[in-house]
Structure formats: structure tokens, C-alpha cells
Design a protein around this motif. Structure first.
Motif, short mmCIF file in Angstrom:
data_model
loop_
_atom_site.label_atom_id
_atom_site.label_comp_id
_atom_site.label_asym_id
_atom_site.label_seq_id
_atom_site.Cartn_x
_atom_site.Cartn_y
_atom_site.Cartn_z
N VAL A 43 -7.75 5.27 -0.76
CA VAL A 43 -7.50 4.47 -2.09
C VAL A 43 -8.09 2.54 -1.70
CG1 VAL A 43 -5.86 3.14 -2.60
CG2 VAL A 43 -5.35 5.65 -2.17
N LEU B 31 -5.36 -0.11 -8.40
CA LEU B 31 -6.16 0.66 -7.36
C LEU B 31 -6.89 1.55 -7.42
CD1 LEU B 31 -4.29 3.35 -6.99
CD2 LEU B 31 -2.17 1.74 -6.13
N PHE C 254 0.15 4.15 -2.10
CA PHE C 254 -1.10 4.13 -2.38
C PHE C 254 -1.37 6.30 -1.90
CE2 PHE C 254 -3.40 0.51 -2.61
CZ PHE C 254 -2.61 -0.41 -3.11
N ARG D 299 -6.55 -3.39 0.96
CA ARG D 299 -7.68 -3.33 0.60
C ARG D 299 -8.47 -1.93 0.29
NH1 ARG D 299 -12.76 -7.12 1.34
NH2 ARG D 299 -11.69 -6.66 3.64
N SER E 64 -7.93 -0.69 -3.52
CA SER E 64 -7.61 -1.68 -3.77
C SER E 64 -7.96 -2.92 -4.21
CB SER E 64 -6.52 -2.31 -3.43
OG SER E 64 -5.60 -3.03 -4.34
N LEU F 234 0.67 -0.62 -0.40
CA LEU F 234 -0.04 -0.01 0.19
C LEU F 234 0.26 1.33 0.01
CD1 LEU F 234 -2.38 -1.03 2.62
CD2 LEU F 234 -2.82 -0.34 -0.02
#
Length: 303
Positions: A261, A269, A20, A224, A263, A17
């Protein structure tokens, strides 16, 4: 996204991540508020052959001048296609291609609109730490060049006003430094970049030098989702037209920028963020509105 074999086992989600953190958009004629490399290139250390592609939409508005006298309202909307490629673990190179829809409304309600490709940007991000693996502390340098690729738009042979143009007609150089700190599930990032326009562009325009800074944090304990918050500032000198200062330009502004964000699968993403002006000390009669940004990013591997 950097593959798991380059990350320490105790931080796989953070490594995934880390890329992101959101990028940000225009806030003046040449400079930006926020660090655009965060979306374009991510914050983890790259591996050779990493390729990232992003497509995003952003909008902003700006008001300049005195109501009923010379007030101008600018509505700026862009769709941007970004590419980032790492030829080695020490550097990432970026390319940003914007399509611009820019509308200028004058105090007499006269409207000018331009729809065209904007100025292309080239970016380089350098990693200075010695180790090649994922680390707690990472730092390096930033460099960039805005190319005068946009054509000057006109109607019946008469150029549109400068504030309606999709580009500025001259190059802009920027250079800076960055630092990132990782402590799962947190990530903190600091960057500062100086923007300089050496030559005049369309209609004698020359932007004042600008210093742009970003201080941001990200929380991500689930692969996620990631939640972000940053404070983005810009201090700039006054712009000039044919050597004459524009009184409604320059000064300081700070934005509070929350972002999110999602994903749904590895390497894909979706992101969204909004920038809200919370500290304004701009010179003259000049107000900048909120900036909205939404997009999608995908990471490839060339190896």
C-alpha cells in the motif's frame, strides 16, 4: 481513515495505516477467499460519520474438467465500486457494486462472454469492545448479504452457460467473527466467515456451504507505506445443479497473499496484492489460478 483525535499519540501511524489491509476477491461462485471488509472498512475503530470509497480492478482464472473431454476455462475480470459508512462507533455498513467481464471457453474452443453489472453485496462490521478509543485488542462480528441483482445473460433468447453468467440468481448469507491485534509497527488480523445459499439460482445452481478464513499481518513504520502478507483459506461443500452434485466443486484451497500500500497524502491510498494458491485439495478436476487486485481508496468525513 480514522482521524488522529481518536488515536493514542503513541500510535498515530498505525492508526492511520490500520485501514490499509487488503480485501480479496472471488474464488468460487458465491464465497470469497480473504476478508473483503479489510479494504472496504479498514481495521481501526470508526468514528460516526466516517465514509470511505474504493475503486478497484481484479482478475482471476479457473479451469474445470478434463483436458480434451469437458474442460472449461473461466476468465473473470471485475471493476468494483465500494462504499463504507459508519453511522456510529459500533458499526460500519458496506456496499459493493461490481461490473463483470466474464469469459467461458469450452473444450471445443466455443467461447461465451458476458459484460454486465454483477450481484451487489451488503456488509456489516460490528465492534464489540467497550472502549471507544484506539486499542491494542479489537474484535467483533461480521455479517453480509449477496443480492441477486445481476440479470441472466442470453444470446438470441438462449441463456449463456452458468459459468459465463455475471451473477448466480439467488441470495447468499454470510456471518462470522474477527479479531485484530496492534503492536506498532505491526498489525495482525484474524477473521472467519461462513457462507450459506438457502435457495437455488440460475439453472438450478446451489452453492455448497463454505468456511472462509484469513490470517494476515501488516508492517508499517512509515505513514506512506505498508507491507502485508496473509494466508487465506476456503473449505466448501460441493455445489449442486437441480439437486445433483457437481463432482468438480468443493474441497480446500489456501492462498499466500502478499500486498503493498502506498499513501501519497492523508486519506488517499493505492493498493495492490496478488493471491497465489499454495495448498490445494480441491475435489474433482478443478484448478484455481492466481488472483490479482489493484485499486485506490479515499476516506471522507461527513462531520
Amino acid at each position: 481513515m480514522q482521524k488522529g483525535k481518536h488515536c493514542k499519540p503513541v500510535v498515530p501511524l498505525l492508526c492511520g495505516l490500520a485501514c490499509f489491509m487488503p480485501g480479496f476477491a472471488w474464488a468460487c461462485s458465491t464465497c470469497m477467499v480473504g476478508d473483503p471488509t479489510l479494504t472496504l472498512m479498514g481495521t481501526e475503530k470508526p468514528y460516526a460519520g466516517r465514509l470511505r470509497m474504493s475503486l478497484d480492478y481484479f482478475s482471476r482464472d479457473e479451469e474445470i474438467g478434463v483436458e480434451g473431454v469437458n474442460k472449461r476455462t473461466i476468465d473473470d475480470q471485475r471493476v468494483r465500486l465500494d462504499f463504507a459508512w459508519a453511522p456510529s462507533r459500533r458499526i460500519m455498513l458496506g456496499l459493493r457494486i461490481p461490473y463483470v467481464n466474464r469469459t467461458l471457453e469450452n473444450f471445443n474452443l466455443e467461447t461465451q462472454e458476458a459484460r454486465a453489472l454483477g450481484d451487489i453485496r451488503l456488509t456489516a462490521k460490528f465492534f464489540l469492545q467497550e472502549k471507544d478509543s484506539f486499542q491494542t485488542h479489537m474484535y467483533g462480528l461480521l455479517a453480509g448479504l449477496r443480492l441477486p441483482t445481476a440479470d441472466e445473460q442470453s444470446v438470441d433468447g438462449v441463456p449463456l452457460e452458468f459459468d459465463a453468467q455475471p451473477g448466480i440468481g439467488a441470495g447468499v448469507i454470510n456471518a462470522g467473527a474477527w479479531y485484530s491485534y496492534y503492536n506498532f509497527p505491526w498489525l495482525a488480523h484474524l477473521s472467519s466467515t461462513y457462507h450459506y445459499m438457502p435457495n437455488e439460482g440460475f439453472q438450478g445452481f446451489q452453492a455448497g456451504d463454505a468456511l472462509v478464513t484469513t490470517l494476515g499481518v501488516q508492517f508499517a513504520n512509515d505513514y506512506r507505506y505498508a507491507f502485508q502478507l496473509s494466508f487465506d483459506t476456503r473449505y466448501s461443500q460441493k455445489d449442486t445443479f437441480f439437486g445433483i452434485e457437481d463432482p468438480d466443486s468443493g474441497g480446500f484451497i489456501g492462498y499466500l497473499s502478499p500486498g503493498f500500500v502506498y499513501s501519497p497524502k492523508t486519506d488517499l491510498l493505492f493498493f495492490a496484492n496478488i493471491k497465489l494458491p499454495v495448498v490445494e485439495n480441491l475435489d474433482g478436476n478443478h484448478e484455481e489460478g492466481a488472483v490479482f487486485n489493484i485499486g485506490v481508496t479515499y476516506d471522507f468525513s461527513l462531520h
